[in-house]
Design an enzyme around this catalytic site. Structure first.
Site, PDB file in Angstrom:
ATOM      1  N   ASP A 105     -10.023 -31.683  13.324  1.00 28.07           N
ATOM      2  CA  ASP A 105      -9.825 -30.949  12.075  1.00 28.07           C
ATOM      3  C   ASP A 105      -9.200 -29.571  12.268  1.00 28.07           C
ATOM      4  O   ASP A 105      -9.409 -28.667  11.453  1.00 28.07           O
ATOM      5  CB  ASP A 105     -11.165 -30.804  11.338  1.00 28.07           C
ATOM      6  N   ASP A 166      -7.427 -39.491   7.796  1.00 26.68           N
ATOM      7  CA  ASP A 166      -7.517 -38.064   7.460  1.00 26.68           C
ATOM      8  C   ASP A 166      -6.667 -37.187   8.386  1.00 26.68           C
ATOM      9  O   ASP A 166      -6.206 -36.114   7.992  1.00 26.68           O
ATOM     10  CB  ASP A 166      -8.975 -37.577   7.539  1.00 26.68           C
ATOM     11  N   THR A 226     -14.429 -48.869   7.600  1.00 26.79           N
ATOM     12  CA  THR A 226     -14.569 -47.616   6.859  1.00 26.79           C
ATOM     13  C   THR A 226     -15.680 -46.781   7.481  1.00 26.79           C
ATOM     14  O   THR A 226     -16.457 -47.249   8.318  1.00 26.79           O
ATOM     15  CB  THR A 226     -14.854 -47.861   5.366  1.00 26.79           C
ATOM     16  N   ARG A 238     -10.234 -40.515  -1.300  1.00 25.09           N
ATOM     17  CA  ARG A 238      -9.744 -39.309  -0.621  1.00 25.09           C
ATOM     18  C   ARG A 238      -8.906 -39.664   0.608  1.00 25.09           C
ATOM     19  O   ARG A 238      -7.932 -38.987   0.913  1.00 25.09           O
ATOM     20  CB  ARG A 238     -10.903 -38.388  -0.243  1.00 25.09           C
ATOM     21  N   TRP A 242      -5.284 -38.270   1.392  1.00 20.66           N
ATOM     22  CA  TRP A 242      -4.872 -37.632   2.657  1.00 20.66           C
ATOM     23  C   TRP A 242      -3.593 -38.301   3.178  1.00 20.66           C
ATOM     24  O   TRP A 242      -2.685 -37.640   3.677  1.00 20.66           O
ATOM     25  CB  TRP A 242      -5.946 -37.774   3.729  1.00 20.66           C
TER      26      TRP A 242
END
Ligand code: GLY
Length: 397
Positions: A105, A166, A226, A238, A242
């Protein structure tokens, strides 16, 4: 050809205003709640709200840079210097964490904070922190599978072969690092990861898997599943947002048409699964009165769709993605924004978001990514309307 397309879209954006004026009265409410939130944080790292009140974590996590980014956007919209000072204070506090080695991240954390601080000040200390963070992200690259590892500490076995959709959002840190250093390695890693995501995470109909598990030594795909979505074969709203945003950005950075094609496919799948008010259910394959929305997925999609519109090459595609983006943003402003009349304790800005449904974290609450991408979508709407018709007499400036 690209230049002609940009000129054409610039003219077009000057003549198109699909939903009306900029909602300045809402900006006052957002700013007041943001300042209040900053006081409540007291420099701590927020996680999500529980019954409207913020909870905190000791460790830096993917949310830690968003408050800085929210303050930067509000500063740009209002010109209030206090917001800039606060944004810089958060960026300063994060600089020493640029070497963390336990998460992909790095873009979520350091783009809204130190990279924004560098853009605003030009100071080397922020550039150096951003490049250090990009180095740590690049170290997560697995050359066998050609992907960036999402979770787990570098060198550990913890989910060492896991790639998630993501991560497409964190690639911008690598593209930026190539821009400011001239070192092409960051760019190459970003492209290879995007190509792997395109072929392994995106299904033929444009929907997406959240997680792809590789054998970390051979690079062979072992499982698709998932983590936060409804089921392995469904599409977490979401995650889809992304993806469409990340691929639109990868196209913006590379001109590789494959990324534009997949961004469109993901966008079209998402648009085709939006309910009446354009704010998605938390998983795109669920619907009905009892199913919760994830307003944060709407915010990410609104911001990503505006980027997609801006890189599009035809009037038709530009209008389709721009109009949907604006419709989602206005719907969020209208019905999902904190107001004084919501719960007695309400410390977030964007309501009705879901961080982690299965773990019961931030379900139908607020969390920092929701607030940040909502403010980013509003900021983009402001920039678009400003470009069309400069606002000289707003009370905020
Ligand atoms: N990137 C983590 C999430 O979307 O919850």
């Amino acid at each position: 050809m690209k230049l002609l397309a940009i000129l054409f879209l610039a003219v077009l954006s000057g003549t198109m205003l699909s939903g009306g004026e900029f909602p300045w009265s809402k900006i006052e409410a957002i700013k007041a709640q943001l300042l209040r939130k900053d006081e409540i944080y007291e420099g701590r790292f927020p996680e999500y709200t529980r019954d409207g009140a913020w909870t905190f974590r000791k460790k830096v996590n993917w949310f830690s840079g968003f408050i800085s980014g929210e303050l930067w956007y509000l500063y740009e919209m209002t010109g209030d210097e206090e917001l800039k000072e606060r944004a810089l204070a958060h960026a300063d506090a994060l600089r020493s964490y640029a070497g963390i080695d336990y998460t992909h991240d790095m873009g979520f954390i350091f783009l809204p904070s130190v990279v924004q601080a560098y853009r605003h000040t030009g100071e080397e200390q922020y550039r150096a922190a951003g490049v250090h963070a990009a180095d740590m992200l690049a170290k997560r690259y697995n050359p066998q599978g050609k992907f960036l590892r999402a979770w787990g500490k570098l060198g550990s076995d913890d989910r060492a072969g896991w790639m998630i959709i993501d991560t497409m959002m964190n690639l911008e840190l690598l593209f930026w690092a190539t821009e400011v250093t001239g070192n092409r390695d960051y760019y190459d890693i970003a492209c290879r990861h995007a190509i792997t995501t395109m072929s392994e995470s995106v299904r033929p109909d444009g929907s997406s898997y959240h997680v792809v598990e590789f054998n970390r030594d051979t690079g062979v795909v072992e499982r698709k599943r998932t983590h936060q979505g409804f089921s392995d074969e469904s599409t977490r709203a979401r995650g889809q947002a992304w993806g469409l945003y990340g691929f639109a950005n990868a196209y913006r950075r590379t001109d590789d048409e494959r990324f534009l094609t997949v961004a469109r496919k993901m966008a079209d799948y998402m648009i085709g699964h939006l309910p009446e008010d354009s704010v998605p259910y938390w998983d795109l394959n669920l619907s009905g009165e009892d199913v919760l929305r994830d307003a944060s997925a709407g915010a990410v999609a609104a911001s990503g769709l505006m980027l997609l519109a801006e890189v599009e090459q035809t009037k038709e595609d530009y209008e389709k993605y721009m109009a949907t983006s604006e419709r989602i943003t206005r719907s969020l402003l209208q019905n999902y924004l904190y107001t004084e009349s919501t719960r007695s304790k309400e410390e977030g800005i964007l309501l009705h978001t879901i961080y982690h449904y299965h773990n019961k974290w931030g379900v139908d609450e607020s969390y920092p990514a929701g607030d940040y991408f909502f403010i980013e979508a509003v900021w983009k709407l402001w920039k678009k309307l400003e470009a069309e018709n400069p606002i000289t007499d707003s009370p905020q400036r």
